[in-house]
Design a protein around this motif. Structure first.
Motif, short mmCIF file in Angstrom:
data_model
loop_
_atom_site.label_atom_id
_atom_site.label_comp_id
_atom_site.label_asym_id
_atom_site.label_seq_id
_atom_site.Cartn_x
_atom_site.Cartn_y
_atom_site.Cartn_z
N GLY A 1 -13.55 55.33 20.48
CA GLY A 1 -13.61 55.27 19.02
C GLY A 1 -12.33 54.83 18.34
N VAL A 2 -11.26 54.64 19.10
CA VAL A 2 -10.02 54.13 18.51
C VAL A 2 -10.16 52.62 18.31
CG1 VAL A 2 -7.54 53.83 18.78
CG2 VAL A 2 -8.63 55.94 19.54
N ALA A 3 -9.99 52.17 17.08
CA ALA A 3 -10.19 50.74 16.77
C ALA A 3 -8.95 49.89 17.06
CB ALA A 3 -10.59 50.59 15.30
N CYS A 4 -7.77 50.48 16.92
CA CYS A 4 -6.53 49.74 17.17
C CYS A 4 -5.40 50.75 17.34
CB CYS A 4 -6.22 48.77 16.04
SG CYS A 4 -5.94 49.55 14.43
N ALA A 5 -4.28 50.28 17.92
CA ALA A 5 -3.19 51.20 18.21
C ALA A 5 -1.84 50.56 17.94
CB ALA A 5 -3.26 51.66 19.67
N VAL A 6 -0.90 51.38 17.41
CA VAL A 6 0.45 50.92 17.11
C VAL A 6 1.44 51.88 17.76
CG1 VAL A 6 2.13 50.34 15.32
CG2 VAL A 6 -0.31 49.90 14.92
N PRO A 7 1.85 51.61 19.01
CA PRO A 7 2.87 52.45 19.66
C PRO A 7 4.27 52.01 19.24
CG PRO A 7 2.08 50.79 21.19
CD PRO A 7 1.29 50.59 19.92
N CYS A 8 5.09 52.97 18.84
CA CYS A 8 6.45 52.69 18.42
C CYS A 8 7.42 53.40 19.36
CB CYS A 8 6.68 53.14 16.98
SG CYS A 8 5.56 52.36 15.80
N TYR A 9 8.18 52.62 20.08
CA TYR A 9 9.23 53.06 21.01
C TYR A 9 8.86 54.26 21.87
CZ TYR A 9 10.37 54.78 16.21
OH TYR A 9 10.32 55.25 14.91
N GLN B 1 -0.40 46.67 18.68
CA GLN B 1 0.82 46.08 18.13
C GLN B 1 1.96 47.08 18.35
OE1 GLN B 1 2.18 45.90 13.80
NE2 GLN B 1 1.24 43.86 14.01
N GLY B 2 2.93 46.71 19.19
CA GLY B 2 4.01 47.63 19.52
C GLY B 2 5.31 47.26 18.84
N HIS B 3 6.19 48.28 18.65
CA HIS B 3 7.47 48.07 17.97
C HIS B 3 8.57 48.81 18.74
CE1 HIS B 3 5.45 46.28 14.47
NE2 HIS B 3 4.48 47.14 14.78
N PHE B 4 9.59 48.05 19.16
CA PHE B 4 10.67 48.60 19.97
C PHE B 4 12.01 48.01 19.52
CE2 PHE B 4 6.86 49.09 22.40
CZ PHE B 4 7.03 50.24 23.17
N GLY B 5 13.07 48.78 19.70
CA GLY B 5 14.40 48.32 19.35
C GLY B 5 15.10 47.71 20.55
N ALA B 6 15.75 46.57 20.35
CA ALA B 6 16.45 45.89 21.44
C ALA B 6 17.63 46.73 21.95
CB ALA B 6 16.94 44.52 20.98
N ASP B 7 18.16 47.61 21.09
CA ASP B 7 19.31 48.44 21.47
C ASP B 7 18.91 49.85 21.89
OD1 ASP B 7 20.81 46.24 20.76
OD2 ASP B 7 21.44 47.05 18.83
N ASP B 8 17.63 50.05 22.13
CA ASP B 8 17.14 51.37 22.56
C ASP B 8 17.63 51.63 23.99
OD1 ASP B 8 15.56 53.58 23.43
OD2 ASP B 8 14.01 53.07 21.98
N MET C 1 16.90 54.21 25.97
CA MET C 1 16.08 55.16 26.74
C MET C 1 15.32 54.42 27.84
SD MET C 1 14.79 57.78 23.74
CE MET C 1 14.29 59.02 24.94
N ALA C 2 16.06 54.09 28.90
CA ALA C 2 15.49 53.34 30.02
C ALA C 2 14.36 54.11 30.67
CB ALA C 2 16.58 53.03 31.04
N GLY C 3 13.29 53.41 30.99
CA GLY C 3 12.13 54.02 31.61
C GLY C 3 11.13 54.56 30.62
N PHE C 4 11.47 54.48 29.33
CA PHE C 4 10.58 55.02 28.30
C PHE C 4 10.39 54.07 27.12
CE2 PHE C 4 9.91 57.74 24.48
CZ PHE C 4 8.69 58.29 24.84
N SER C 5 11.49 53.49 26.61
CA SER C 5 11.35 52.67 25.41
C SER C 5 12.43 51.60 25.28
CB SER C 5 11.37 53.56 24.16
OG SER C 5 12.56 54.34 24.13
N SER C 6 13.11 51.26 26.37
CA SER C 6 14.15 50.24 26.30
C SER C 6 13.55 48.85 26.12
CB SER C 6 14.98 50.27 27.59
OG SER C 6 14.21 49.78 28.68
N LYS C 7 14.41 47.89 25.88
CA LYS C 7 13.95 46.50 25.72
C LYS C 7 13.20 46.03 26.96
CE LYS C 7 15.59 41.79 24.82
NZ LYS C 7 16.79 40.94 24.54
#
Length: 279
Positions: free
Chosen positions: A171-179, A197-204, A206-212
């Motif tokens: 039932g989820v129509a779309c998803a936006v994961p952020c970092y 549609q995902g959004h991440f910071g190039a300077d993040d 947190m390797a293994g979780f949300s890095s570039k």
């Protein structure tokens, strides 16, 4: 005669004052009230801005949450960071609701909040992640009961759970994961079939979780669905958190300076994405 004239004047003044008060109360229904965020956010004073609600899992277990917006509007489940249901996640939900959506934050910690990073880490490590996915599933069912489409957006820990929801929650129509990206044991992005549609910071950092590098790998693994992963130069972890206290907290945790341009650009992409898939 003078006393009679004075009494008449007092009566007229009281009537005018009463009419003025009534007029101002009516006008409040149309006034836009700024939030404390540094972004240009607002809510309508005449709209129910926040309500504490409960909804049920399929097992009958009650899940608490915070809801914004109006019933009958397209809906978005907003998933918390590791801090819990704090002011930042409420500001995100309120911001989305101000654009014509009904939003719901399921309280995955059942009222607990992490004030310091050590507390937040303890709460996240103690979280029943499959159970959290069940909470989100219940939230989606609650919001879709009136026939509206439902999207999911999440931040940090919530970003990882957003991907898990995109894979596992019907039932989820779309998803936006952020970092945030989940472990494969919880959900494999390759199994996702809905728009992402995902959004991440190039300077993040947190390797293994949300890095570039993690974000780039995620983009490759989402090959079986309509997806795009945006990576923002000069942005660190939690770059969408723009409340003053959140900006100070990011500095304290070594996550860099707040990047206003990245924040505004990301929201400028998120809202058209929701518009396309939910309205």
């Amino acid at each position: 005669c003078c006393l009679l004239l004075l009494f008449s004047c007092v009566v007229v003044v009281n009537k005018l004052l009463g009419a003025f008060i009534i007029l101002m109360l009516c006008l409040r229904q149309f006034i836009r009230t700024p939030t404390t965020s540094s972004a240009s956010r607002f809510v309508f004073a005449g709209r129910r801005t926040m309500a504490s609600v409960t909804f049920k899992r399929s097992t009958g277990e009650e899940v608490p949450g915070v809801e914004y917006g109006e019933k009958g509007a397209p809906a978005v489940v907003v998933i918390q960071e590791w801090w819990g249901v704090d002011d930042s996640i409420k500001a995100h939900a309120q911001n989305i609701a101000s654009k014509g959506y009904r939003t719901l934050i399921p309280d995955l910690y059942r009222g607990k909040l992490g004030v310091e990073a050590e507390e937040a880490q303890h709460l996240m490590e103690g979280l029943d992640w499959p159970g959290a996915v069940e909470d989100i599933k219940a939230a989606v069912e609650y919001l879709s009961s009136d026939g509206q489409k439902v999207g999911v957006i999440g931040f940090c820990m919530g970003g990882a759970l957003t991907i898990a929801s995109a894979v596992k929650v019907p039932g989820v129509a779309c998803a936006v994961p952020c970092y945030g990206i989940p472990p494969k044991a919880l959900a494999d992005p390759k199994d996702c079939k809905i728009p992402v549609q995902g959004h991440f910071g190039a300077d993040d950092g947190m390797a293994g979780f949300s890095s570039k590098a993690d974000a780039e790998q995620l983009g490759k693994e989402l090959s079986n669905c309509d997806s795009v992963i945006h990576i923002y130069d000069g942005a660190g972890h939690a770059f969408l958190n723009d409340l003053p206290e959140a900006i100070e907290r990011k500095k304290k945790l070594g996550q860099g300076e707040h990047n206003t341009d990245a924040c505004e650009t990301a929201w400028g992409r998120i809202f058209p994405f929701f518009e396309k898939h939910l309205k």
